[in-house]
Scaffold this motif. Structure first.
Motif, PDB file in Angstrom:
ATOM      1  N   ALA A  39     -25.575  -7.485   9.640  1.00  0.00           N
ATOM      2  CA  ALA A  39     -24.729  -7.149  10.014  1.00  0.00           C
ATOM      3  C   ALA A  39     -23.737  -8.349   9.305  1.00  0.00           C
ATOM      4  O   ALA A  39     -23.822  -9.819   9.503  1.00  0.00           O
ATOM      5  CB  ALA A  39     -24.372  -6.986  11.030  1.00  0.00           C
ATOM      6  N   ALA A  40     -22.580  -8.381   8.031  1.00  0.00           N
ATOM      7  CA  ALA A  40     -21.387  -9.544   7.734  1.00  0.00           C
ATOM      8  C   ALA A  40     -20.175  -9.010   8.427  1.00  0.00           C
ATOM      9  O   ALA A  40     -19.949  -8.333   8.245  1.00  0.00           O
ATOM     10  CB  ALA A  40     -21.662  -9.332   5.626  1.00  0.00           C
ATOM     11  N   SER A  41     -19.419 -10.206   8.492  1.00  0.00           N
ATOM     12  CA  SER A  41     -18.381  -9.782   8.693  1.00  0.00           C
ATOM     13  C   SER A  41     -17.467 -11.563   7.998  1.00  0.00           C
ATOM     14  O   SER A  41     -18.003 -12.626   7.965  1.00  0.00           O
ATOM     15  CB  SER A  41     -18.351  -9.804  10.351  1.00  0.00           C
ATOM     16  OG  SER A  41     -18.865 -10.679  11.040  1.00  0.00           O
ATOM     17  N   GLY A  42     -16.300 -10.903   9.077  1.00  0.00           N
ATOM     18  CA  GLY A  42     -15.599 -12.236   8.160  1.00  0.00           C
ATOM     19  C   GLY A  42     -15.543 -12.944   6.257  1.00  0.00           C
ATOM     20  O   GLY A  42     -14.456 -13.462   6.094  1.00  0.00           O
ATOM     21  N   PHE A  43     -15.710 -11.549   5.923  1.00  0.00           N
ATOM     22  CA  PHE A  43     -15.780 -12.013   4.455  1.00  0.00           C
ATOM     23  C   PHE A  43     -15.845 -10.631   3.589  1.00  0.00           C
ATOM     24  O   PHE A  43     -16.414  -9.731   3.719  1.00  0.00           O
ATOM     25  CB  PHE A  43     -16.600 -13.784   3.852  1.00  0.00           C
ATOM     26  CG  PHE A  43     -18.072 -13.192   4.242  1.00  0.00           C
ATOM     27  CD1 PHE A  43     -18.637 -13.018   5.221  1.00  0.00           C
ATOM     28  CD2 PHE A  43     -19.217 -12.258   3.208  1.00  0.00           C
ATOM     29  CE1 PHE A  43     -20.260 -12.442   4.723  1.00  0.00           C
ATOM     30  CE2 PHE A  43     -19.769 -11.429   2.984  1.00  0.00           C
ATOM     31  CZ  PHE A  43     -20.930 -11.837   4.583  1.00  0.00           C
ATOM     32  N   ALA A  44     -15.766 -10.796   2.082  1.00  0.00           N
ATOM     33  CA  ALA A  44     -15.606 -10.036   0.974  1.00  0.00           C
ATOM     34  C   ALA A  44     -16.873  -9.472   1.120  1.00  0.00           C
ATOM     35  O   ALA A  44     -17.666  -9.592   0.009  1.00  0.00           O
ATOM     36  CB  ALA A  44     -14.681  -9.982  -0.206  1.00  0.00           C
ATOM     37  N   PHE A  45     -17.288  -8.258   1.716  1.00  0.00           N
ATOM     38  CA  PHE A  45     -19.002  -8.248   1.593  1.00  0.00           C
ATOM     39  C   PHE A  45     -19.490  -8.227   0.079  1.00  0.00           C
ATOM     40  O   PHE A  45     -20.086  -8.733  -0.418  1.00  0.00           O
ATOM     41  CB  PHE A  45     -19.353  -8.195   2.570  1.00  0.00           C
ATOM     42  CG  PHE A  45     -20.562  -7.233   2.666  1.00  0.00           C
ATOM     43  CD1 PHE A  45     -21.850  -6.496   2.164  1.00  0.00           C
ATOM     44  CD2 PHE A  45     -22.233  -7.902   2.815  1.00  0.00           C
ATOM     45  CE1 PHE A  45     -23.163  -6.483   2.156  1.00  0.00           C
ATOM     46  CE2 PHE A  45     -23.405  -8.181   2.986  1.00  0.00           C
ATOM     47  CZ  PHE A  45     -23.874  -6.768   2.675  1.00  0.00           C
ATOM     48  N   ASN A  46     -18.442  -7.430  -0.102  1.00  0.00           N
ATOM     49  CA  ASN A  46     -19.212  -6.868  -1.650  1.00  0.00           C
ATOM     50  C   ASN A  46     -18.965  -7.620  -2.791  1.00  0.00           C
ATOM     51  O   ASN A  46     -20.013  -7.863  -3.843  1.00  0.00           O
ATOM     52  CB  ASN A  46     -18.619  -5.302  -1.939  1.00  0.00           C
ATOM     53  CG  ASN A  46     -17.163  -5.948  -2.280  1.00  0.00           C
ATOM     54  OD1 ASN A  46     -16.162  -6.704  -1.566  1.00  0.00           O
ATOM     55  ND2 ASN A  46     -15.819  -5.046  -3.919  1.00  0.00           N
ATOM     56  N   LEU A  47     -19.006  -9.115  -2.654  1.00  0.00           N
ATOM     57  CA  LEU A  47     -18.762 -10.011  -3.327  1.00  0.00           C
ATOM     58  C   LEU A  47     -19.450 -11.220  -3.409  1.00  0.00           C
ATOM     59  O   LEU A  47     -20.341 -11.388  -4.503  1.00  0.00           O
ATOM     60  CB  LEU A  47     -16.996 -10.296  -3.634  1.00  0.00           C
ATOM     61  CG  LEU A  47     -15.781 -10.176  -3.821  1.00  0.00           C
ATOM     62  CD1 LEU A  47     -14.534 -11.235  -3.368  1.00  0.00           C
ATOM     63  CD2 LEU A  47     -16.015  -9.230  -5.142  1.00  0.00           C
ATOM     64  N   TYR A  48     -20.680 -10.992  -2.892  1.00  0.00           N
ATOM     65  CA  TYR A  48     -21.455 -11.502  -2.387  1.00  0.00           C
ATOM     66  C   TYR A  48     -23.108 -11.063  -2.529  1.00  0.00           C
ATOM     67  O   TYR A  48     -23.158 -10.469  -2.184  1.00  0.00           O
ATOM     68  CB  TYR A  48     -22.016 -12.035  -0.511  1.00  0.00           C
ATOM     69  CG  TYR A  48     -20.536 -13.158  -0.822  1.00  0.00           C
ATOM     70  CD1 TYR A  48     -19.342 -13.185  -0.884  1.00  0.00           C
ATOM     71  CD2 TYR A  48     -20.861 -14.501  -0.181  1.00  0.00           C
ATOM     72  CE1 TYR A  48     -18.308 -13.390   0.226  1.00  0.00           C
ATOM     73  CE2 TYR A  48     -20.423 -15.548  -0.143  1.00  0.00           C
ATOM     74  CZ  TYR A  48     -18.917 -14.957   0.277  1.00  0.00           C
ATOM     75  OH  TYR A  48     -17.484 -16.034   0.128  1.00  0.00           O
ATOM     76  N   THR A  49     -23.620 -12.299  -3.047  1.00  0.00           N
ATOM     77  CA  THR A  49     -25.181 -12.024  -3.584  1.00  0.00           C
ATOM     78  C   THR A  49     -25.746 -12.008  -1.792  1.00  0.00           C
ATOM     79  O   THR A  49     -25.668 -13.678  -1.748  1.00  0.00           O
ATOM     80  CB  THR A  49     -26.059 -12.429  -4.017  1.00  0.00           C
ATOM     81  OG1 THR A  49     -25.328 -12.619  -5.701  1.00  0.00           O
ATOM     82  CG2 THR A  49     -27.447 -12.640  -5.025  1.00  0.00           C
ATOM     83  N   ILE A  50     -26.641 -11.428  -1.479  1.00  0.00           N
ATOM     84  CA  ILE A  50     -27.368 -11.243  -0.378  1.00  0.00           C
ATOM     85  C   ILE A  50     -29.203 -11.916  -0.387  1.00  0.00           C
ATOM     86  O   ILE A  50     -30.091 -10.976  -1.675  1.00  0.00           O
ATOM     87  CB  ILE A  50     -26.865 -10.174   0.836  1.00  0.00           C
ATOM     88  CG1 ILE A  50     -25.938  -9.872   0.508  1.00  0.00           C
ATOM     89  CG2 ILE A  50     -28.103 -10.390   2.141  1.00  0.00           C
ATOM     90  CD1 ILE A  50     -24.941 -10.968   1.362  1.00  0.00           C
ATOM     91  N   GLY A  51     -29.844 -12.639   0.326  1.00  0.00           N
ATOM     92  CA  GLY A  51     -31.035 -12.493   0.552  1.00  0.00           C
ATOM     93  C   GLY A  51     -31.493 -12.744   1.551  1.00  0.00           C
ATOM     94  O   GLY A  51     -31.223 -13.031   2.061  1.00  0.00           O
ATOM     95  N   TRP A  52     -32.765 -12.266   1.562  1.00  0.00           N
ATOM     96  CA  TRP A  52     -33.491 -12.419   2.903  1.00  0.00           C
ATOM     97  C   TRP A  52     -34.615 -13.046   2.656  1.00  0.00           C
ATOM     98  O   TRP A  52     -35.070 -13.721   1.362  1.00  0.00           O
ATOM     99  CB  TRP A  52     -34.688 -10.860   3.670  1.00  0.00           C
ATOM    100  CG  TRP A  52     -34.025 -10.065   4.070  1.00  0.00           C
ATOM    101  CD1 TRP A  52     -32.821  -8.927   2.839  1.00  0.00           C
ATOM    102  CD2 TRP A  52     -33.377  -9.686   5.053  1.00  0.00           C
ATOM    103  NE1 TRP A  52     -32.817  -8.250   3.890  1.00  0.00           N
ATOM    104  CE2 TRP A  52     -32.531  -8.961   5.348  1.00  0.00           C
ATOM    105  CE3 TRP A  52     -33.936 -10.765   5.825  1.00  0.00           C
ATOM    106  CZ2 TRP A  52     -32.134  -8.367   6.330  1.00  0.00           C
ATOM    107  CZ3 TRP A  52     -33.369 -10.127   7.853  1.00  0.00           C
ATOM    108  CH2 TRP A  52     -32.439  -8.930   7.985  1.00  0.00           C
ATOM    109  N   PHE A  53     -34.385 -14.205   3.681  1.00  0.00           N
ATOM    110  CA  PHE A  53     -35.780 -15.290   3.316  1.00  0.00           C
ATOM    111  C   PHE A  53     -36.571 -15.038   5.179  1.00  0.00           C
ATOM    112  O   PHE A  53     -36.221 -14.318   5.787  1.00  0.00           O
ATOM    113  CB  PHE A  53     -35.131 -16.791   3.392  1.00  0.00           C
ATOM    114  CG  PHE A  53     -35.060 -16.526   2.355  1.00  0.00           C
ATOM    115  CD1 PHE A  53     -33.141 -16.277   2.004  1.00  0.00           C
ATOM    116  CD2 PHE A  53     -35.052 -17.496   1.119  1.00  0.00           C
ATOM    117  CE1 PHE A  53     -32.450 -16.202   0.698  1.00  0.00           C
ATOM    118  CE2 PHE A  53     -34.452 -17.719  -0.060  1.00  0.00           C
ATOM    119  CZ  PHE A  53     -33.542 -16.930  -0.167  1.00  0.00           C
TER     120      PHE A  53
END
Length: 126
Positions: free
Chosen positions: A23-37
């Motif tokens: 879960a993300a907060s505090g930024f424009a989430f739709n602009l970010y690539t997300i990775g799982w490590f």
């Protein structure tokens, strides 16, 4: 303040399933690539899966292909990692991470990512 919070980790038997959430907060989430490590004790952090900002491009480590599925819901500012057919070697702390990329594809290189969550423990054991 940009924040990533992982959840869903648990103890599960081999062959079982889990769904992790980031879960993300505090930024424009739709602009970010997300990775799982993930990082197991005594081992280096390794890339598991990633998803582009639109969700149109995904990438998986060979070790999880066919078993794990990444998805995102930009309306909920959340990325999911569905993990099926879990194996003991999947045991690790799982982290999600975020970065703004100009490319439409994502990469599984930890050094590429700027922001990280605190992690959630996944243990696969009988």
């Amino acid at each position: 303040q940009l924040q990533l919070v992982e959840s869903g980790g648990d103890l599960v038997q081999p062959g079982g399933s889990l769904r992790l959430s980031c879960a993300a907060s505090g930024f424009a989430f739709n602009l970010y690539t997300i990775g799982w490590f993930r990082q197991a004790p005594g081992k280096e952090r390794e890339g598991v899966s990633c998803i582009s900002r639109s969700g149109g491009s995904t990438n998986y480590a060979d070790s999880v292909k066919g078993r794990f599925t990444i998805s995102r819901d930009n309306a909920k500012n959340t990325v999911y990692l569905q993990m099926n057919s879990l194996k003991p070697e999947d045991t690790a702390i799982y982290y999600c991470a975020a970065v703004v990329l100009s490319s439409r594809v994502c990469v599984l290189r930890a050094a590429t990512y700027d922001y990280w969550g605190q992690g959630t423990q996944v243990t696969v054991s009988s």
